[in-house]
Design an enzyme around this catalytic site. Structure first.
Site, PDB file in Angstrom:
ATOM      1  N   LYS A  66      45.606  39.538  34.419  1.00  0.00           N
ATOM      2  CA  LYS A  66      47.156  39.735  34.552  1.00  0.00           C
ATOM      3  C   LYS A  66      47.930  38.801  33.987  1.00  0.00           C
ATOM      4  CE  LYS A  66      45.987  42.388  38.681  1.00  0.00           C
ATOM      5  NZ  LYS A  66      46.339  42.381  40.336  1.00  0.00           N
ATOM      6  N   TYR A 217      39.080  45.677  49.495  1.00  0.00           N
ATOM      7  CA  TYR A 217      38.487  46.669  50.168  1.00  0.00           C
ATOM      8  C   TYR A 217      37.080  47.172  49.781  1.00  0.00           C
ATOM      9  CZ  TYR A 217      39.846  49.115  45.775  1.00  0.00           C
ATOM     10  OH  TYR A 217      39.915  49.598  44.629  1.00  0.00           O
TER      11      TYR A 217
END
Ligand code: ATR
Length: 271
Positions: A66, A217
């Site tokens: 990123k 998650y």
């Protein structure tokens, strides 16, 4: 002609983004494909160049690229500049527009899907790495009552708080210094959970009705949410909703259409 998009990362096979964007494309009738592209750790720029040269229209970028994507963008949005990271690229001729939809995804999941307002609330953000930095600007834009960044390496949290101080009431500390404080919203932006670990939080942190939110998650309850359950939090959410909402925001940037995320979240047993 089918427009091509991809998520680029390393590793990337576990990414749910291809399924999410395929569902959005079906629901909105968009003629597009979306694949997962594994880039060598030292070959992100080349992978991106080839994908763009081959007619790619845009890409999502995930770990660990990123920051590189931010540097390679020829133009960036303000929220990408605040995050100093890019998770969404849009190609327009020679131009590479870099955006960051992670924070918007988190805010939309909190406020719309979970009905948890950030305004005026006491918010604890755990972690001072890329994930935390990516959501700080959008969290402060919601005008929390106070936002505390806690991190194992407290100096990193202090540096982040100093950088974001002009945007709102943000401060920083080490975990032990949280003793005696209470929060309405506790967000885990550390990578501790990937090793099944939980940051060393003092007891009594969760205010009545508090929401514990884990940005990661998985198939099973995350380590932090398991901890929060026995430590007195009232509500719990993992990062699946944030993932879906950041994807919806990227989809809008690319296609000019905001997909309805509710059916997908329901199918993923989130809502
Ligand atoms: P990301 O891009 O996922 O944020 P990162 O930039 O490497 O990854 O940051 C990881 C964050 O998780 C850091 O805040 C790190 O704390 P340090 O700055 O002290 O390294 C935090 N972290 C990782 N493992 C942890 C653990 N076991 N307990 C507490 N914090 C942890």
């Amino acid at each position: 002609m089918t427009d091509r998009y991809a998520v680029i990362g390393n590793p990337v096979a576990q990414s749910q983004s291809p399924q999410i964007h395929a569902a959005f494309a079906r629901a909105t009738g968009q003629d597009m494909s979306y694949t997962a592209l594994l880039a060598p750790l030292d070959g992100f720029a080349e992978t991106l160049r080839q994908f763009k040269a081959g007619g790619g229209k845009g890409a999502n970028v995930t770990v660990p690229f990123k920051q590189q994507a931010y540097r390679l963008s020829t133009r960036t949005t303000e929220r990408a500049r605040l995050a100093e990271a890019v998770n969404t690229l849009k190609f327009d001729g020679p131009e590479i527009l870099g955006d960051n939809t992670d924070g918007a995804g988190l805010i939309r999941d909190l406020t719309r899907n979970l009905g948890c307002a950030v305004a005026c609330r006491q918010v604890l953000l755990m972690g001072a790495g890329g994930a935390a930095q990516g959501v700080l600007g959008p969290l402060l834009a919601e005008a929390p009552g106070a936002l505390v960044i806690a991190n194992r390496t407290a100096d990193k949290a202090r540096a982040l708080a100093a950088r974001f101080a002009p945007l709102g009431p943000v401060s920083a500390c080490a975990y032990a210094e949280l003793a005696g404080s209470q929060f309405d919203l506790v967000i885990n932006a550390t990578s501790a959970g990937l090793a099944g670990e939980v940051p060393p939080l003092p007891p009594g942190l969760f205010a009545a009705g508090a929401l514990a939110y884990d940005m990661i998650y998985g198939d099973r309850e995350t380590a932090f949410l398991g901890y929060a359950r026995q430590a007195g939090a009232s509500r719990f959410a993992d990062g699946l909703g944030m993932l879906v909402e950041q994807a919806a925001e990227a989809f809008w940037l690319w296609r000019g259409i905001t997909p309805d995320t509710a059916p997908l979240l329901a199918a993923l047993h989130r809502c």
